[in-house]
Design a protein around this motif. Sequence first.
Motif, PDB file in Angstrom:
ATOM      1  N   UNK A  53     -49.335  20.892  10.822  1.00 27.13           N
ATOM      2  CA  UNK A  53     -50.058  20.235   9.759  1.00 27.13           C
ATOM      3  C   UNK A  53     -49.825  18.592   9.496  1.00 27.13           C
ATOM      4  N   UNK A  54     -50.617  18.017   9.470  1.00 24.72           N
ATOM      5  CA  UNK A  54     -50.484  16.629   9.271  1.00 24.72           C
ATOM      6  C   UNK A  54     -50.037  16.503   7.744  1.00 24.72           C
ATOM      7  N   UNK A  55     -49.435  15.211   7.354  1.00 28.60           N
ATOM      8  CA  UNK A  55     -49.001  15.071   6.244  1.00 28.60           C
ATOM      9  C   UNK A  55     -50.324  14.846   5.325  1.00 28.60           C
ATOM     10  N   UNK A  56     -50.249  15.288   3.952  1.00 31.84           N
ATOM     11  CA  UNK A  56     -51.301  14.898   3.283  1.00 31.84           C
ATOM     12  C   UNK A  56     -51.804  13.407   3.041  1.00 31.84           C
ATOM     13  N   UNK A  57     -53.030  13.178   2.945  1.00 28.13           N
ATOM     14  CA  UNK A  57     -53.406  11.836   3.133  1.00 28.13           C
ATOM     15  C   UNK A  57     -53.167  10.976   2.011  1.00 28.13           C
ATOM     16  N   UNK A  58     -52.699  11.423   0.872  1.00 29.54           N
ATOM     17  CA  UNK A  58     -52.178  10.499  -0.328  1.00 29.54           C
ATOM     18  C   UNK A  58     -50.862  10.765  -0.715  1.00 29.54           C
ATOM     19  N   UNK A  80     -47.046  16.612  -7.106  1.00 28.86           N
ATOM     20  CA  UNK A  80     -48.174  16.791  -6.362  1.00 28.86           C
ATOM     21  C   UNK A  80     -48.121  15.734  -5.277  1.00 28.86           C
ATOM     22  N   UNK A  81     -48.442  16.115  -4.186  1.00 25.13           N
ATOM     23  CA  UNK A  81     -48.336  15.179  -2.969  1.00 25.13           C
ATOM     24  C   UNK A  81     -49.918  14.769  -2.304  1.00 25.13           C
ATOM     25  N   UNK A  82     -50.745  15.315  -3.003  1.00 24.14           N
ATOM     26  CA  UNK A  82     -51.946  15.122  -2.628  1.00 24.14           C
ATOM     27  C   UNK A  82     -53.306  14.492  -3.765  1.00 24.14           C
ATOM     28  N   UNK A  83     -52.426  13.997  -4.879  1.00 23.69           N
ATOM     29  CA  UNK A  83     -53.230  13.260  -5.937  1.00 23.69           C
ATOM     30  C   UNK A  83     -52.327  12.671  -6.602  1.00 23.69           C
ATOM     31  N   UNK A  84     -52.948  11.537  -7.268  1.00 19.60           N
ATOM     32  CA  UNK A  84     -51.933  11.062  -8.208  1.00 19.60           C
ATOM     33  C   UNK A  84     -52.331  11.546  -9.722  1.00 19.60           C
ATOM     34  N   UNK A  85     -51.215  11.900 -10.573  1.00 22.86           N
ATOM     35  CA  UNK A  85     -51.522  12.219 -12.021  1.00 22.86           C
ATOM     36  C   UNK A  85     -52.006  11.451 -12.717  1.00 22.86           C
ATOM     37  N   UNK A 108     -42.398  20.018   2.921  1.00 18.57           N
ATOM     38  CA  UNK A 108     -42.044  19.055   2.303  1.00 18.57           C
ATOM     39  C   UNK A 108     -40.518  19.076   2.136  1.00 18.57           C
ATOM     40  N   UNK A 109     -39.871  17.728   1.955  1.00 12.79           N
ATOM     41  CA  UNK A 109     -38.261  17.948   1.543  1.00 12.79           C
ATOM     42  C   UNK A 109     -38.089  18.825   0.485  1.00 12.79           C
ATOM     43  N   UNK A 110     -37.154  19.684   0.752  1.00 14.19           N
ATOM     44  CA  UNK A 110     -36.897  20.928  -0.401  1.00 14.19           C
ATOM     45  C   UNK A 110     -37.533  21.870  -0.368  1.00 14.19           C
ATOM     46  N   UNK A 111     -38.693  22.020   0.535  1.00 15.42           N
ATOM     47  CA  UNK A 111     -39.620  23.206   0.608  1.00 15.42           C
ATOM     48  C   UNK A 111     -38.834  24.306   1.229  1.00 15.42           C
ATOM     49  N   UNK A 145     -42.815   4.055   3.447  1.00 16.84           N
ATOM     50  CA  UNK A 145     -41.444   3.900   4.251  1.00 16.84           C
ATOM     51  C   UNK A 145     -41.804   4.219   5.719  1.00 16.84           C
ATOM     52  N   UNK A 146     -41.265   3.645   6.637  1.00 21.51           N
ATOM     53  CA  UNK A 146     -41.594   3.985   7.970  1.00 21.51           C
ATOM     54  C   UNK A 146     -40.497   4.910   8.650  1.00 21.51           C
ATOM     55  N   UNK A 147     -41.011   5.880   9.382  1.00 20.78           N
ATOM     56  CA  UNK A 147     -40.334   7.029   9.967  1.00 20.78           C
ATOM     57  C   UNK A 147     -39.431   7.692   9.140  1.00 20.78           C
ATOM     58  N   UNK A 148     -39.767   7.848   7.753  1.00 24.08           N
ATOM     59  CA  UNK A 148     -39.013   8.673   6.875  1.00 24.08           C
ATOM     60  C   UNK A 148     -39.262  10.197   6.762  1.00 24.08           C
ATOM     61  N   UNK A 149     -40.755  10.221   6.589  1.00 30.40           N
ATOM     62  CA  UNK A 149     -41.141  11.460   6.318  1.00 30.40           C
ATOM     63  C   UNK A 149     -41.519  12.470   7.843  1.00 30.40           C
TER      64      UNK A 149
END
Length: 291
Positions: free
Chosen positions: A254-259, A76-81, A181-184, A287-291
């Motif tokens: 869309x903006x990147x998810x906050x988390x 997941x890109x929007x919460x930690x497991x 997202x990468x690979x999507x 990471x800076x300027x990577x996503x």
Amino acid sequence: MTLSKAPLVQAFLEQDSETFSYVVYDRPGGQAVVIDPVLDFDFKSGRTRTDTARQLVDFVRAQGLTLHWILETHAHADHLSAAPFIREQLGGNIAIGEHIRGVQDIFRRVFNLEPEFLPDGSQFDHLFADGDIFDVGGLRFRVMHTPGHTPADLAYIVNEQAVFVGDTLFMPDVGTARCDFPGGSSSRLYRSIRRLLALPEQTAIYICHDYPRPGREHQYLTSVDAQRRHNIHVRDGIGEPEFVTMRDERDATLAMPRLILPAIQVNIRAGRMPPPEDDGGIYLKIPINRL
């Protein structure tokens, strides 16, 4: 095994990320799995809590259940497991789809992770492949690979009556998951969704997130029939080219998810934090300027 009985399902909503986690079980006092548990995380302070995950633990104990699996639908890109916390409290094995290896390889390079981190899925107890079947008490799970949102998404079909779809589908009035997202891939997502919607129309669909429109409460349960009739992005009659155009144009706004930055670093490690550094502290990278 007779599959006439629908699974028992208890849903838990984590309000901050609007994520639903599930305890799925065959009977009180029986056998269970947990799907997509959430670790509470305050991004401003970098502090974690287990309040939401503790609700799942308390429910499993109150019902006298034996936990066999902690199942992730994807990284997941929007919460930690909270999978490691759940396993520490209740036992069980942490599992995800076998294509997590590709996701790990992508983000190993994005975050320049330590050389000891291997993109081989070994951080998880088990990797599922499309079509795998496993039993938990009176429940039979069938695994379906549903790439598009990420390359590694899975759906879990239980007793051929209910399916847990992760981020692939939302409630019909919200639509479908992003694919940028990468690979999507929006075309792969469309094909995955059509495969899901080929299940019998009465099949219950349990979603991972809900972003309700004004005037309604959060919901987590829909059906194949409702999605085919009413999903605003992918109902019957919407073809792949139309969907891909809509999805790609929408994703571009869309903006990147906050988390996403803390979540991905943790979730590709099966919910574990990075190893401590030489001062004993644990750090997450930005990471800076990577996503």
